[in-house]
Design an enzyme around this catalytic site. Structure first.
Site, PDB file in Angstrom:
ATOM      1  N   GLY A 107       0.867  -1.201  -0.088  1.00  0.00           N
ATOM      2  CA  GLY A 107       0.067  -0.063  -0.068  1.00  0.00           C
ATOM      3  C   GLY A 107       0.723   1.137   0.018  1.00  0.00           C
ATOM      4  N   ASN A 108       0.170   2.393  -0.627  1.00  0.00           N
ATOM      5  CA  ASN A 108       0.919   3.595  -0.414  1.00  0.00           C
ATOM      6  C   ASN A 108      -0.041   4.899  -0.395  1.00  0.00           C
ATOM      7  OD1 ASN A 108       0.950   3.031  -3.741  1.00  0.00           O
ATOM      8  ND2 ASN A 108       2.625   1.543  -2.797  1.00  0.00           N
ATOM      9  N   THR A 123       8.832   3.586   1.325  1.00  0.00           N
ATOM     10  CA  THR A 123       8.796   2.089   1.153  1.00  0.00           C
ATOM     11  C   THR A 123       9.299   1.373   2.209  1.00  0.00           C
ATOM     12  OG1 THR A 123       9.495   0.729  -0.597  1.00  0.00           O
ATOM     13  CG2 THR A 123      11.111   2.152   0.240  1.00  0.00           C
ATOM     14  N   THR A 152       8.104   5.406  -1.669  1.00  0.00           N
ATOM     15  CA  THR A 152       7.450   4.199  -1.911  1.00  0.00           C
ATOM     16  C   THR A 152       7.830   4.022  -3.725  1.00  0.00           C
ATOM     17  OG1 THR A 152       5.287   3.199  -2.587  1.00  0.00           O
ATOM     18  CG2 THR A 152       5.303   5.730  -2.645  1.00  0.00           C
ATOM     19  N   SER A 153       7.930   2.866  -3.693  1.00  0.00           N
ATOM     20  CA  SER A 153       8.372   2.274  -5.169  1.00  0.00           C
ATOM     21  C   SER A 153       7.109   2.468  -6.173  1.00  0.00           C
ATOM     22  CB  SER A 153       8.675   0.815  -5.041  1.00  0.00           C
ATOM     23  OG  SER A 153       7.613   0.207  -4.839  1.00  0.00           O
ATOM     24  N   GLU A 154       5.975   2.788  -5.803  1.00  0.00           N
ATOM     25  CA  GLU A 154       4.673   3.017  -6.588  1.00  0.00           C
ATOM     26  C   GLU A 154       4.389   4.189  -6.810  1.00  0.00           C
ATOM     27  OE1 GLU A 154       2.174  -0.589  -6.995  1.00  0.00           O
ATOM     28  OE2 GLU A 154       2.705  -0.826  -4.789  1.00  0.00           O
ATOM     29  N   HIS A 173      -3.535   3.860  -2.456  1.00  0.00           N
ATOM     30  CA  HIS A 173      -3.637   2.528  -3.155  1.00  0.00           C
ATOM     31  C   HIS A 173      -3.330   1.300  -1.793  1.00  0.00           C
ATOM     32  CE1 HIS A 173      -2.124  -1.065  -5.149  1.00  0.00           C
ATOM     33  NE2 HIS A 173      -0.909  -1.075  -4.732  1.00  0.00           N
ATOM     34  N   HIS A 175      -4.904  -3.128  -0.998  1.00  0.00           N
ATOM     35  CA  HIS A 175      -5.028  -4.488  -1.589  1.00  0.00           C
ATOM     36  C   HIS A 175      -6.316  -5.160  -0.593  1.00  0.00           C
ATOM     37  CE1 HIS A 175      -0.508  -4.368  -1.922  1.00  0.00           C
ATOM     38  NE2 HIS A 175      -1.060  -4.098  -2.734  1.00  0.00           N
ATOM     39  N   HIS A 235      -3.702  -7.307  -8.633  1.00  0.00           N
ATOM     40  CA  HIS A 235      -2.854  -6.467  -7.652  1.00  0.00           C
ATOM     41  C   HIS A 235      -3.755  -5.758  -6.859  1.00  0.00           C
ATOM     42  CE1 HIS A 235       0.306  -3.261  -7.767  1.00  0.00           C
ATOM     43  NE2 HIS A 235      -0.133  -3.606  -6.389  1.00  0.00           N
TER      44      HIS A 235
END
Length: 348
Positions: A107-108, A123, A152-154, A173, A175, A235
């Site tokens: 998540g981010n 991250t 964060t990587s996203e 974001h 899940h 995802h």
């Protein structure tokens, strides 16, 4: 049509010195407005404004961009105003983790804080245990401008949404299991069932690409013009809000509760009772008045229910059980009986 009250409406009333108790009894409150009223009841002396921070919570008077000087960016990043926004990111992270919408370090979250800069989560840190000092400041190309932890990587997906959708002030974001189940199945949830979903969410699905890549961000951003909540195939889910980061989070709650309800309904063995086209049109009018996008805005009532795009192939009733075996016809039964009689006569 009933009056819809948003967070901005309530904040404006407070600034003008108007009593929040004067709201019409039949008013419809947005989720962020309800939360605001709850906070005011718990703390009547609370000040207005998006962030709640120690010291001054005023936004910077000079608009910031990625071209601002390093000293200006550092001053903003360490200001009470930015601290309040960081606390909001931490609070939303705790809610996501508490509801099991994220797992591990997944998540981010991001908040736009300038023309082309944003605060975001780090991250490799659980969303349930973030601290304000963990947050990062980035430009819209993903370059980190401030913060000790790595961003964060996203983040590129969040930034591409903000670039494509100027109204987006925050993105989230995660899940959530039921919603992600629909994403894995490649299905957008069916519509015309629950008012909150119709008013506050506008859902589409983006094809799978490797998380964190520009390709994934582009596919999601391309859908943000007409949708504020996007299923990411295989995802998770990402949402954006034109109000606040808390509102972006609320869209996750609404979608996840809806997907769970759809699955429960599917197990009851009866077809769901759906809204009529006029009833749905009333909800879309409320949605449009709130500034929430939806590709159905402007469609005629007869088009709302006849559009297959809005009734995807999900079974909302338990399929009939297949019979264990087909019955024998009369001729076959006679032949079986004759063979049986012949065998018995030879045994005597």
């Amino acid at each position: 049509m009933k009056n819809v009250i948003s967070l901005k409406d309530l904040e404006q009333m407070v600034r003008k010195g108007q009593s929040l108790g004067s709201l019409p009894a039949d008013s419809i409150l947005t989720p962020s407005a309800r939360e605001f009223l709850h906070d005011r009841e718990m703390n009547p002396n609370a000040s207005t404004g998006a962030p709640s921070a120690k010291g001054s919570s005023s936004a910077p008077t000079k608009p910031l961009t990625s071209k601002s000087s390093k000293s200006e960016l550092e001053a903003f990043f360490n200001s009470p105003y930015a601290h309040g926004l960081k606390e909001q990111l931490c609070e939303v992270g705790r809610r996501l983790w508490g509801r099991a919408y994220v797992d591990g370090n997944g998540g981010n979250i991001a908040i736009r804080v300038g023309e082309d800069i944003a605060l975001c989560t780090p991250t490799l840190v659980s969303k349930g245990f973030m601290k304000p000092e963990d947050m990062c400041l980035v430009d819209f190309e993903g370059n980190q401008l401030a913060g000790t932890k790595k961003r964060t990587s996203e983040i590129l997906m969040h930034l591409q949404i903000m670039k494509r959708q100027p109204k987006a002030v925050a993105t989230c974001h995660c899940h959530p299991p039921y919603s992600t189940g629909f994403a894995v199945a490649g299905l957008v949830p069916p519509t015309c069932m629950i008012p909150e979903y119709e008013v506050f969410a506008s859902v589409a699905i983006a094809p799978y690409r490797t998380p964190g890549t520009p390709e994934m961000g582009k596919l999601v951003a391309d859908l943000s013009d007409k949708h504020n909540t996007i299923l990411m195939a295989n995802h998770g889910v990402v949402s954006w809000s034109h109000n606040s980061v808390e509102d972006a989070y609320f869209k996750m709650e609404i979608l996840e509760a809806y997907c769970r309800t759809v699955l429960v309904t599917a197990q009851l063995g009866v077809a769901p009772k759906t809204m009529t086209a006029p009833q749905l049109q009333d909800l879309l009018k409320i949605k449009q008045s709130l500034g929430i996008p939806d590709p159905r805005h402007g469609l005629k009532e007869c088009e709302l229910c006849d559009n297959d795009e809005w009734r995807p192939g999900v079974s909302c009733s338990v399929p009939p059980k297949e019979t264990a075996s087909a019955g024998l016809d009369a001729e076959t039964e006679k032949a079986v009986q004759a063979i049986t009689d012949q065998i018995l006569s030879q045994m005597k």
